[in-house]
Design an enzyme around this catalytic site. Sequence first.
Site, PDB file in Angstrom:
ATOM      1  N   ARG A 376      -2.176  -3.599  -4.478  1.00  0.00           N
ATOM      2  CA  ARG A 376      -1.276  -4.563  -3.831  1.00  0.00           C
ATOM      3  C   ARG A 376      -1.899  -4.965  -2.500  1.00  0.00           C
ATOM      4  O   ARG A 376      -2.259  -4.114  -1.696  1.00  0.00           O
ATOM      5  CB  ARG A 376       0.102  -3.958  -3.568  1.00  0.00           C
ATOM      6  CG  ARG A 376       0.887  -3.567  -4.806  1.00  0.00           C
ATOM      7  CD  ARG A 376       2.309  -3.138  -4.420  1.00  0.00           C
ATOM      8  NE  ARG A 376       2.976  -2.445  -5.503  1.00  0.00           N
ATOM      9  CZ  ARG A 376       3.583  -3.044  -6.522  1.00  0.00           C
ATOM     10  NH1 ARG A 376       3.598  -4.358  -6.586  1.00  0.00           N
ATOM     11  NH2 ARG A 376       4.175  -2.336  -7.477  1.00  0.00           N
ATOM     12  N   HIS A 437      -4.514   2.741 -10.161  1.00  0.00           N
ATOM     13  CA  HIS A 437      -3.680   2.899  -8.975  1.00  0.00           C
ATOM     14  C   HIS A 437      -4.438   3.584  -7.837  1.00  0.00           C
ATOM     15  O   HIS A 437      -3.951   3.655  -6.709  1.00  0.00           O
ATOM     16  CB  HIS A 437      -2.426   3.705  -9.348  1.00  0.00           C
ATOM     17  CG  HIS A 437      -1.351   3.709  -8.321  1.00  0.00           C
ATOM     18  ND1 HIS A 437      -1.012   4.831  -7.586  1.00  0.00           N
ATOM     19  CD2 HIS A 437      -0.532   2.727  -7.884  1.00  0.00           C
ATOM     20  CE1 HIS A 437      -0.029   4.539  -6.760  1.00  0.00           C
ATOM     21  NE2 HIS A 437       0.281   3.266  -6.915  1.00  0.00           N
TER      22      HIS A 437
END
Length: 684
Positions: A376, A437
């Site tokens: 992100r 991730h």
Amino acid sequence: MIKKINPIYTQNRELSWLKFNERVLEEAEDETVPLYERLKFLAIFNSNLDEFYMIRVGSLYDLSLEKSLKFDNKSFLTPTQQLEKIFAATKILYKKRDVLAARLERVCHAAGIQRKKSEKLGKRETAFVKDYFRTQIMPLLSPLVINVRHPFPHLQNKALYIAVSLKEKKNDILGIIPIPENLPKLLYLPGRKNKYILLEDIVLHYAEKIFNLYTVEKKAVISVTRNADISLDDEDFELGEDYLQHMRKSLKRRGKLAAVRLEINGETCSSMFTYLLEHLNIKKEQVFTCRTPINLSYLLSLDERMTVEQKSTLMYPPFIPSSKCHIPQDTSMIEYIGHKDLLLNYPYQSFDLFLQLLKEAVYDDSVFAIKITIYRIGKRKAKLIQLLSMAAELGKDVTVLMELRARFDEANNINWAEMLQDAGCKVIYGVEGYKVHAKICLIMRRKNNKIEYITQIGTGNYNAQTAKLYTDLSFFTASDDIGLDAVQFFQNMGTDNLQGNYNSFLSAPNSLKPDLLRLINEQREHALAGKVSHILLKMNSLTDRDLIDALATASQAGVKIKMIIRGICCIKPGIKGKTENIKVISIVGRFLEHSRIFCFGSGETAKIYISSADWMTRNTEHRVEIACPIYDLDLKESIYQSLLIMWRDTVKARFLNRDGDYEKFSAKLPRLDSQAFFLEKYTD
């Protein structure tokens, strides 16, 4: 054959999450928190609940439709039973939120900030709103009466609509008015005071004018929440379609999935209520009526009209992350890290320090390659993207592993990926079926005919905005062992190799869980041998059944286990004979506690890891994760002492009792707010 689980020391994941979100609501109740910050906690509670219904309830809804019977392995509940408990618990939370929101509005009014309803407007305000409706709102409206020629429309996920019960002669008719999304959510009223009215309240007030051919009987603001739990790997690629095209097409499906919740603010009649349930295909248990505005995101913008005096009294004191670290002022970051490991503590220290390292790498002729994972990064113009693009344009080998499946950031990441490709970066998209991730950046340089590595491992995203709001650790090292692991990691990602072994890293989905189980068992064996044994953990969530059972077994052997878990915690501490040596606290404060730290043992021999992975099955088995060891004794001691400060928090922390509920600490204990402590410690 179904293996029955004994839930004596575990609790359901979803119900635990709802208890955590209730903790967020308690921060909005806390009168020691500045008023505007309380409003933000109210908005965060609402936003959290929206996402919970879109993802977790959506997922359970899908499971409830399957023919095979599935059970949660912590509570032994079926998906349908979990949904029933979720809906019942949510209704209690709505009531609590409504009471609190009304109280906060009264306090806001006293502080000079007032939300007004149409029927409470003065003459001047009424004229102002009427003109705004006529000139700015009315031309954008697309009202609809539902009949044979006008079928019931598709209600977009989380969009606001006015539902109106209409009467034409003896016929009951439903009218729908979509609230325009390209207008401000609120309208400030004329005058010196900070008064405003919500856009949906204006449209609601003028419903009679909009449907002037009918008699309006009841009217309400409504919003549908839809299942957003789409699997972006399930769809087949079309011939000639690249991954970016595939992702764009897949995302369009999200707004068309099944409804899982209907929110109503206003008055409805039985015919309108029944009609909505039938056409949305939901049960009455999934309908939530409320007195609070359905979308509270407008609260996050109220500071735009505040005076300097209001800001000083209604908000936390301004905070600027420190630009200082242990590096001497006349020394480059690359030079310092080449001799000594470095640790940054966000948000107390600035994310700009990481960008400074990257900038040095861009202009350092000895640096020939930069590799990074991005999960992100946010919507705003990102300096990180500019630096990576510049490095590629200067001829450096730049590899970016862009995770396009970061939920609700997919569109942003697609745009960033295209921008990086245009600049000459090599962009890859991870591994099929597994979200990447892990947060890792590798800088490679050639010096004296030798390749040197600077590796950065983070517990949070490379996002300059959230780095000011989330507590995270950012670790930098020139260790060859860790650098070679980083090289191997990026090579493995480029070849879809999830089975690679590393010298230092613990990695999911291959070895993270087995290694964590081994580390827990080491402490258990120490306890059985009469040696000092200790486990200290910090994470966002604990749901992995295997790890929970291992912790319980270690507790039964006498291992003292302390855990700082902000959100979901599926283990119940303090159960005699099961988890009596386990203690759990949760800290919810000004900043979002986001770092993951795993400490096994104590003193110089302690094994400490930082990671982006929570102890959730999705992280340990279904994502690519890294846990990195900290070898530097100074940094190990610094991390350990920081954990102990958090453990002693009695202001923002709550302890988890044996029933799985959160309790405040006794007022007789010394008062310590750990985040306030770190704010003071890192103040320039």
